[in-house]
Design a protein around this motif. Structure first.
Motif, PDB file in Angstrom:
ATOM      1  N   TYR A   1     -28.266  31.833  17.963  1.00  0.00           N
ATOM      2  CA  TYR A   1     -27.682  31.405  19.233  1.00  0.00           C
ATOM      3  C   TYR A   1     -27.702  29.878  19.291  1.00  0.00           C
ATOM      4  O   TYR A   1     -28.718  29.254  18.997  1.00  0.00           O
ATOM      5  CB  TYR A   1     -28.475  31.965  20.417  1.00  0.00           C
ATOM      6  N   MET A   2     -26.586  29.306  19.681  1.00  0.00           N
ATOM      7  CA  MET A   2     -26.496  27.858  19.795  1.00  0.00           C
ATOM      8  C   MET A   2     -25.589  27.495  20.970  1.00  0.00           C
ATOM      9  O   MET A   2     -24.536  28.094  21.153  1.00  0.00           O
ATOM     10  CB  MET A   2     -25.931  27.246  18.514  1.00  0.00           C
ATOM     11  N   LYS A   3     -26.020  26.518  21.731  1.00  0.00           N
ATOM     12  CA  LYS A   3     -25.223  25.979  22.836  1.00  0.00           C
ATOM     13  C   LYS A   3     -24.974  24.507  22.519  1.00  0.00           C
ATOM     14  O   LYS A   3     -25.916  23.745  22.296  1.00  0.00           O
ATOM     15  CB  LYS A   3     -25.980  26.122  24.153  1.00  0.00           C
ATOM     16  N   TYR A   4     -23.693  24.114  22.510  1.00  0.00           N
ATOM     17  CA  TYR A   4     -23.324  22.757  22.097  1.00  0.00           C
ATOM     18  C   TYR A   4     -22.471  22.123  23.178  1.00  0.00           C
ATOM     19  O   TYR A   4     -21.395  22.593  23.487  1.00  0.00           O
ATOM     20  CB  TYR A   4     -22.563  22.827  20.782  1.00  0.00           C
ATOM     21  N   ASN A   5     -22.984  21.030  23.760  1.00  0.00           N
ATOM     22  CA  ASN A   5     -22.218  20.264  24.725  1.00  0.00           C
ATOM     23  C   ASN A   5     -21.409  19.254  23.919  1.00  0.00           C
ATOM     24  O   ASN A   5     -21.953  18.267  23.424  1.00  0.00           O
ATOM     25  CB  ASN A   5     -23.144  19.566  25.731  1.00  0.00           C
ATOM     26  N   THR A   6     -20.119  19.490  23.780  1.00  0.00           N
ATOM     27  CA  THR A   6     -19.285  18.664  22.904  1.00  0.00           C
ATOM     28  C   THR A   6     -19.058  17.256  23.450  1.00  0.00           C
ATOM     29  O   THR A   6     -18.691  16.363  22.704  1.00  0.00           O
ATOM     30  CB  THR A   6     -17.927  19.335  22.629  1.00  0.00           C
ATOM     31  N   SER A   7     -19.285  17.049  24.748  1.00  0.00           N
ATOM     32  CA  SER A   7     -19.090  15.703  25.299  1.00  0.00           C
ATOM     33  C   SER A   7     -20.335  14.836  25.142  1.00  0.00           C
ATOM     34  O   SER A   7     -20.230  13.637  24.906  1.00  0.00           O
ATOM     35  CB  SER A   7     -18.665  15.762  26.761  1.00  0.00           C
TER      36      SER A   7
ATOM     37  N   ASP B   1     -38.503  24.850   9.859  1.00  0.00           N
ATOM     38  CA  ASP B   1     -38.510  26.235  10.351  1.00  0.00           C
ATOM     39  C   ASP B   1     -39.164  26.192  11.725  1.00  0.00           C
ATOM     40  O   ASP B   1     -40.359  25.917  11.843  1.00  0.00           O
ATOM     41  CB  ASP B   1     -39.301  27.117   9.380  1.00  0.00           C
ATOM     42  N   THR B   2     -38.373  26.405  12.769  1.00  0.00           N
ATOM     43  CA  THR B   2     -38.879  26.290  14.130  1.00  0.00           C
ATOM     44  C   THR B   2     -38.176  27.300  15.034  1.00  0.00           C
ATOM     45  O   THR B   2     -37.473  28.187  14.556  1.00  0.00           O
ATOM     46  CB  THR B   2     -38.697  24.842  14.648  1.00  0.00           C
ATOM     47  N   ALA B   3     -38.333  27.137  16.323  1.00  0.00           N
ATOM     48  CA  ALA B   3     -37.629  27.956  17.311  1.00  0.00           C
ATOM     49  C   ALA B   3     -37.245  27.065  18.484  1.00  0.00           C
ATOM     50  O   ALA B   3     -37.881  26.038  18.731  1.00  0.00           O
ATOM     51  CB  ALA B   3     -38.510  29.106  17.788  1.00  0.00           C
ATOM     52  N   ASP B   4     -36.198  27.466  19.187  1.00  0.00           N
ATOM     53  CA  ASP B   4     -35.747  26.747  20.386  1.00  0.00           C
ATOM     54  C   ASP B   4     -35.631  25.246  20.130  1.00  0.00           C
ATOM     55  O   ASP B   4     -36.259  24.416  20.772  1.00  0.00           O
ATOM     56  CB  ASP B   4     -36.688  27.017  21.561  1.00  0.00           C
ATOM     57  N   LEU B   5     -34.771  24.907  19.208  1.00  0.00           N
ATOM     58  CA  LEU B   5     -34.585  23.526  18.768  1.00  0.00           C
ATOM     59  C   LEU B   5     -33.585  22.807  19.663  1.00  0.00           C
ATOM     60  O   LEU B   5     -32.599  23.390  20.112  1.00  0.00           O
ATOM     61  CB  LEU B   5     -34.066  23.516  17.325  1.00  0.00           C
ATOM     62  N   TYR B   6     -33.852  21.536  19.903  1.00  0.00           N
ATOM     63  CA  TYR B   6     -32.923  20.653  20.612  1.00  0.00           C
ATOM     64  C   TYR B   6     -32.513  19.539  19.659  1.00  0.00           C
ATOM     65  O   TYR B   6     -33.357  18.963  18.978  1.00  0.00           O
ATOM     66  CB  TYR B   6     -33.564  20.056  21.867  1.00  0.00           C
ATOM     67  N   ILE B   7     -31.212  19.246  19.631  1.00  0.00           N
ATOM     68  CA  ILE B   7     -30.701  18.172  18.804  1.00  0.00           C
ATOM     69  C   ILE B   7     -29.930  17.219  19.702  1.00  0.00           C
ATOM     70  O   ILE B   7     -29.013  17.624  20.408  1.00  0.00           O
ATOM     71  CB  ILE B   7     -29.776  18.706  17.689  1.00  0.00           C
TER      72      ILE B   7
ATOM     73  N   ASP C   1     -16.173  26.724  27.218  1.00  0.00           N
ATOM     74  CA  ASP C   1     -15.851  26.358  28.592  1.00  0.00           C
ATOM     75  C   ASP C   1     -15.171  24.992  28.549  1.00  0.00           C
ATOM     76  O   ASP C   1     -15.819  23.983  28.258  1.00  0.00           O
ATOM     77  CB  ASP C   1     -17.132  26.305  29.423  1.00  0.00           C
ATOM     78  N   ARG C   2     -13.880  24.956  28.842  1.00  0.00           N
ATOM     79  CA  ARG C   2     -13.112  23.712  28.753  1.00  0.00           C
ATOM     80  C   ARG C   2     -13.453  22.723  29.864  1.00  0.00           C
ATOM     81  O   ARG C   2     -13.240  21.526  29.710  1.00  0.00           O
ATOM     82  CB  ARG C   2     -11.616  24.011  28.799  1.00  0.00           C
ATOM     83  N   VAL C   3     -13.974  23.208  30.982  1.00  0.00           N
ATOM     84  CA  VAL C   3     -14.331  22.313  32.083  1.00  0.00           C
ATOM     85  C   VAL C   3     -15.645  21.599  31.759  1.00  0.00           C
ATOM     86  O   VAL C   3     -15.741  20.377  31.854  1.00  0.00           O
ATOM     87  CB  VAL C   3     -14.457  23.091  33.409  1.00  0.00           C
ATOM     88  N   GLU C   4     -16.653  22.353  31.363  1.00  0.00           N
ATOM     89  CA  GLU C   4     -17.962  21.787  31.047  1.00  0.00           C
ATOM     90  C   GLU C   4     -18.021  21.240  29.618  1.00  0.00           C
ATOM     91  O   GLU C   4     -18.974  20.547  29.264  1.00  0.00           O
ATOM     92  CB  GLU C   4     -19.056  22.847  31.221  1.00  0.00           C
ATOM     93  N   LEU C   5     -17.031  21.573  28.776  1.00  0.00           N
ATOM     94  CA  LEU C   5     -16.977  21.185  27.365  1.00  0.00           C
ATOM     95  C   LEU C   5     -18.187  21.709  26.596  1.00  0.00           C
ATOM     96  O   LEU C   5     -18.788  21.011  25.780  1.00  0.00           O
ATOM     97  CB  LEU C   5     -16.845  19.670  27.212  1.00  0.00           C
ATOM     98  N   ILE C   6     -18.530  22.978  26.880  1.00  0.00           N
ATOM     99  CA  ILE C   6     -19.680  23.607  26.231  1.00  0.00           C
ATOM    100  C   ILE C   6     -19.201  24.770  25.384  1.00  0.00           C
ATOM    101  O   ILE C   6     -18.461  25.638  25.848  1.00  0.00           O
ATOM    102  CB  ILE C   6     -20.712  24.076  27.270  1.00  0.00           C
ATOM    103  N   LEU C   7     -19.648  24.760  24.144  1.00  0.00           N
ATOM    104  CA  LEU C   7     -19.353  25.845  23.216  1.00  0.00           C
ATOM    105  C   LEU C   7     -20.648  26.601  22.952  1.00  0.00           C
ATOM    106  O   LEU C   7     -21.651  25.995  22.558  1.00  0.00           O
ATOM    107  CB  LEU C   7     -18.799  25.294  21.896  1.00  0.00           C
ATOM    108  N   VAL C   8     -20.641  27.904  23.217  1.00  0.00           N
ATOM    109  CA  VAL C   8     -21.794  28.756  22.931  1.00  0.00           C
ATOM    110  C   VAL C   8     -21.407  29.659  21.775  1.00  0.00           C
ATOM    111  O   VAL C   8     -20.401  30.373  21.845  1.00  0.00           O
ATOM    112  CB  VAL C   8     -22.197  29.603  24.160  1.00  0.00           C
ATOM    113  N   ALA C   9     -22.194  29.613  20.700  1.00  0.00           N
ATOM    114  CA  ALA C   9     -21.943  30.432  19.521  1.00  0.00           C
ATOM    115  C   ALA C   9     -23.088  31.424  19.366  1.00  0.00           C
ATOM    116  O   ALA C   9     -24.256  31.081  19.573  1.00  0.00           O
ATOM    117  CB  ALA C   9     -21.823  29.557  18.283  1.00  0.00           C
ATOM    118  N   VAL C  10     -22.729  32.669  19.000  1.00  0.00           N
ATOM    119  CA  VAL C  10     -23.726  33.734  18.899  1.00  0.00           C
ATOM    120  C   VAL C  10     -23.523  34.502  17.594  1.00  0.00           C
ATOM    121  O   VAL C  10     -22.396  34.813  17.223  1.00  0.00           O
ATOM    122  CB  VAL C  10     -23.603  34.706  20.099  1.00  0.00           C
ATOM    123  N   GLY C  11     -24.620  34.827  16.928  1.00  0.00           N
ATOM    124  CA  GLY C  11     -24.586  35.649  15.723  1.00  0.00           C
ATOM    125  C   GLY C  11     -24.290  34.862  14.463  1.00  0.00           C
ATOM    126  O   GLY C  11     -23.212  34.306  14.319  1.00  0.00           O
TER     127      GLY C  11
END
Length: 190
Positions: free
Chosen positions: A122-128, A149-155, A95-105
């Motif tokens: 699954y990963m959601k990355y706010n590039t800004s 080794d975890t789940a639902d990680l935030y970086i 999404d170029r407006v929100e600058l969010i890249l969602v990658a799957v698989g």
């Protein structure tokens, strides 16, 4: 007169830069447009560049100009130059407006600054903002010192922190294993 000419040249250069920075750059052997140029598709290996934000290669992509959304599939390789992060995946949406890249698989991220790799489906990355979150099982390797080794990680790339509210297993480079109900790891203070 010279001042007006100089000002006109500066304005032309400035307008060119602004327009250029707002456009996507497509590199492909085959690009087709639909709906009066509002939908752009490629069915062959392509490279898409959003200047100073992200560079993506994919086997196939569709760009919707009205929604400012880029969707790609097949052998995804993305580079976010501002954060020096590389991402591979099966599919993505950017999404170029929100600058969010969602990658799957089969998502893998390579953070060259913090020497960290992350694997998830699954990963959601706010590039800004540099915020990344994964959904589901996630594995992290931090500079070959810690395997998480975890789940639902935030970086949080700005504060160099990783955290999860899920059960987590951490293996350090000395062979010690730790179990946590939730965790927060600061890459600066360890």
């Amino acid at each position: 007169m010279k001042n007006k000419l100089f000002l006109t040249i500066i304005l032309i250069i400035f307008n060119f830069i602004v327009v250029r920075a707002d456009e996507l750059i497509f590199e492909s052997s085959e690009i087709r447009t639909f709906e009066e140029g509002n939908i752009i598709k490629s069915y062959s290996k392509s490279k898409i560049i959003d200047p100073q934000k992200v560079e993506i290669t994919a086997d196939r992509f569709t760009y919707d100009r009205k929604k400012s959304t880029l969707i790609g599939s097949g052998n995804i390789n993305a580079h976010i130059p501002t954060n020096n992060v590389y991402i591979t995946a099966d599919r993505f949406t950017y999404d170029r407006v929100e600058l969010i890249l969602v990658a799957v698989g089969n998502v893998k991220t390579y953070d060259l600054i913090n020497v960290t790799t992350t694997e998830s489906n699954y990963m959601k990355y706010n590039t800004s903002t540099g915020l990344i979150n994964t959904v589901g099982e996630t594995f992290v390797n931090i500079d070959n010192e810690y395997i998480i080794d975890t789940a639902d990680l935030y970086i949080d790339k700005v504060n160099k922190e990783l955290f999860s509210n899920k059960k987590t297993k951490v293996l350090d480079n000395f062979g010690n294993t730790y179990f946590f109900d939730s965790f927060k790891f600061n890459q600066i203070t360890n």
